[in-house]
Write a protein that holds these residues in place. Structure first.
Motif, mmCIF file in Angstrom:
data_model
loop_
_atom_site.group_PDB
_atom_site.id
_atom_site.type_symbol
_atom_site.label_atom_id
_atom_site.label_comp_id
_atom_site.label_asym_id
_atom_site.label_seq_id
_atom_site.Cartn_x
_atom_site.Cartn_y
_atom_site.Cartn_z
ATOM 1 N N GLY A 89 0.947 -1.348 -0.148
ATOM 2 C CA GLY A 89 0.128 -0.147 0.083
ATOM 3 C C GLY A 89 0.992 1.266 -0.027
ATOM 4 O O GLY A 89 0.578 2.243 -0.604
ATOM 5 N N ILE A 90 1.976 1.282 0.763
ATOM 6 C CA ILE A 90 2.880 2.467 0.790
ATOM 7 C C ILE A 90 3.387 2.652 -0.654
ATOM 8 O O ILE A 90 3.733 3.752 -1.069
ATOM 9 N N GLY A 91 3.840 1.551 -1.367
ATOM 10 C CA GLY A 91 4.086 1.550 -2.732
ATOM 11 C C GLY A 91 3.096 2.216 -3.546
ATOM 12 O O GLY A 91 3.754 2.987 -4.375
ATOM 13 N N LYS A 92 1.999 2.069 -3.402
ATOM 14 C CA LYS A 92 1.081 2.598 -4.103
ATOM 15 C C LYS A 92 0.919 4.135 -3.948
ATOM 16 O O LYS A 92 0.583 4.906 -4.874
ATOM 17 N N VAL A 93 1.034 4.383 -2.644
ATOM 18 C CA VAL A 93 1.208 5.914 -2.188
ATOM 19 C C VAL A 93 2.153 6.513 -3.039
ATOM 20 O O VAL A 93 1.994 7.532 -3.795
ATOM 21 N N LEU A 94 3.565 6.046 -3.073
ATOM 22 C CA LEU A 94 4.551 6.639 -3.930
ATOM 23 C C LEU A 94 4.062 6.792 -5.645
ATOM 24 O O LEU A 94 4.293 7.762 -5.899
#
Length: 382
Positions: free
Chosen positions: A24-29
Motif C-alpha cells: 500500500g505504501i508503494g501505491k502511495v508513492l
C-alpha cells in the motif's frame, strides 16, 4: 520540478500507523509520482474528443472558453512565462477569499481538482478507515480508494436525488472521508447545506467531509465555503473547468482549514500546485470577481437548458431536475444504444452509470448545439 519517489520518516510512520501495508505504501508513492497521469487513468473514460464535426455534449465542458477578462489576463501573462509562479498565487488566494468570505490562508491553488482529491483520500482514508460515497456520483474518489485498498461504501441517493447523509454515516460510522458532490455528477441535483452541516456535526472525529462543488457556479444555491471559514473538518473542492471554461487550462482550488491540507503534503515532499502555469492562475483570478459575467453565463445556460427540457417534457421523456450544465435523461431503453444512435447523427452525448443503465448524461452546450440535439431527439423518435 519532479516528484520525489521516497517518503519522509514522518509520512512513512503515518501510513504504517494507519494500517497501510508495504504494498500500500508503494501505491502511495506511485500515486504521487505520476499523479496527473494516474488520475486520468483512474477516472472514468470521458467522451472521445478527436471526432471532427461532432457536437460534443458529453463531457460536462463549458460550451465556450474563459470569460473575456480572464482570457485577456492569460494572454498578457504569456509574456512572463519565463518566470516561475510567484505573486500570482497570492493574488489568486486573495481573490477566492474575497468572493467566498474565507481567510486567504484557507485557499490553495491546484492544477484542477483531481490531485487534491487523491491526496485527501490517501491522507484521511486507510485500510481501517473507509470512504463513503453516493451512488451514483463522480467516481474518482472511489477509484483512488479502491486502488489504495480502502473499503468503499456506496449509498443510493434519496428520493429527491440528494445525498442521504444519515444513511452515509450509518453505512460506515468510522469512515475517513464522506464525499458529497453538489450539484451531483451525474444527477445534477443538490444536497442541502443543512444536510451537510448535520453530517459534519455527527461524523467521527478526525474524518473529513469532502464537499465537491465543481458545478456550484451553474446553480443559484448557496456555496459551502462558509463551513470551511468556521474551521470545521470539511474541505471544499472547486474547479475552473466548468462555468469558467478552463478545462484545458487545469486550475482548481481547495478551501479548508490550513492544517487539513498541510497533512496531504507529506507523501511526496513537494507542493504539486507550485507547477501551476501563470496564465491559468491569472485567468482564474481575473474571472472570479466578474459577478455580472458569471451570472450572464449561468443565465445563458439555464435558458438553453430550459428549452431542451421543455422539448423532452412535450415528448414525455423523463429527466431529473437539473441544477448544473448537464441533465440526466431516462430513455427507458439501454442508454448505450441511444448513445450510439446519437453518434450516428454526429452528436456525442454522455454515458450512463451502472445503477442507471437506461439513463444518459447530457451536457448543455451552446444554443446551436442543443438545437442539433433537439432535432436528433425528434428524428430518432425518442
Amino acid at each position: 520540478m519532479t516528484a520525489r519517489t521516497e517518503l519522509s520518516d514522518e509520512a512513512l510512520s503515518d501510513l504504517t500507523r494507519r494500517g497501510y501495508s508495504r504494498r500500500g505504501i508503494g501505491k502511495v508513492l506511485s500515486l504521487f509520482a505520476v499523479a496527473p497521469a494516474l488520475g486520468s487513468a483512474l477516472a472514468a473514460p470521458a467522451v472521445a474528443q478527436e471526432a471532427k464535426g461532432m457536437v460534443m455534449i458529453g463531457a460536462n465542458e463549458c460550451w465556450t472558453g474563459p470569460l473575456a477578462p480572464g482570457a485577456a489576463a492569460a494572454a498578457a501573462a504569456i509574456a512572463t512565462g519565463n518566470r516561475y509562479t510567484g505573486a500570482q498565487r497570492e493574488a489568486f488566494a486573495k481573490a477566492v477569499a474575497s468572493v467566498e468570505g474565507v481567510p486567504p490562508s484557507h485557499v490553495m491553488a491546484w492544477p484542477g481538482s483531481s490531485d487534491p482529491m487523491a491526496r485527501i483520500i490517501v491522507t484521511y482514508c486507510s485500510p481501517t478507515r473507509g470512504l463513503v460515497v453516493a451512488n451514483p456520483t463522480f467516481e474518482l474518489a472511489e477509484s483512488v480508494a479502491r486502488y489504495m485498498g480502502v473499503k468503499v461504501a456506496k449509498v443510493p441517493l434519496k428520493a429527491d436525488y440528494g445525498h442521504d447523509v444519515k444513511a452515509m454515516l450509518a453505512a460506515d460510522p468510522n469512515a475517513g472521508v464522506y464525499y458529497i458532490c453538489t450539484p451531483n455528477n451525474p444527477s445534477a441535483t443538490l444536497t442541502s447545506l443543512p444536510d451537510v452541516e448535520w453530517l459534519i456535526a455527527n461524523k467521527p472525529a478526525g474524518s473529513i467531509v469532502l464537499l465537491d462543488e465543481a458545478y456550484i457556479h451553474f446553480s443559484e444555491a448557496r456555496p459551502g465555503a462558509y463551513l470551511a471559514a468556521q474551521d470545521k473538518e470539511v474541505i471544499v473542492l472547486r474547479t475552473f473547468s466548468k462555468l469558467f471554461g478552463m478545462a484545458g487550462m487545469r486550475l482548481g482550488a481547495t478551501i479548508a482549514r490550513p492544517d487539513l491540507m498541510a497533512k496531504t503534503m507529506r507523501y511526496d515532499g513537494l507542493m504539486a500546485s507550485y507547477a501551476l502555469p501563470n496564465p491559468s492562475l491569472v485567468c482564474g483570478t481575473a474571472s472570479l470577481t466578474e459577478a455580472g459575467l458569471i451570472k450572464a453565463r449561468r443565465d445563458e445556460m439555464i435558458a438553453v437548458r430550459s428549452k431542451t427540457l421543455a422539448l423532452l417534457d412535450k415528448r414525455g421523456i423523463e429527466h431529473l431536475p437539473a441544477e448544473a450544465n448537464f441533465f440526466m435523461v431516462d430513455w427507458k431503453k439501454p442508454a448505450k444504444e441511444v448513445q450510439a444512435a446519437f453518434a450516428r447523427e454526429s452528436i456525442a452525448i454522455g454515458r450512463s452509470w451502472p445503477i442507471w443503465p437506461t439513463r444518459s448524461r447530457i451536457t448543455v452546450g451552446s444554443a446551436t448545439e442543443m438545437a442539433a440535439f433537439d432535432a436528433a431527439v425528434v428524428k430518432l423518435n425518442l
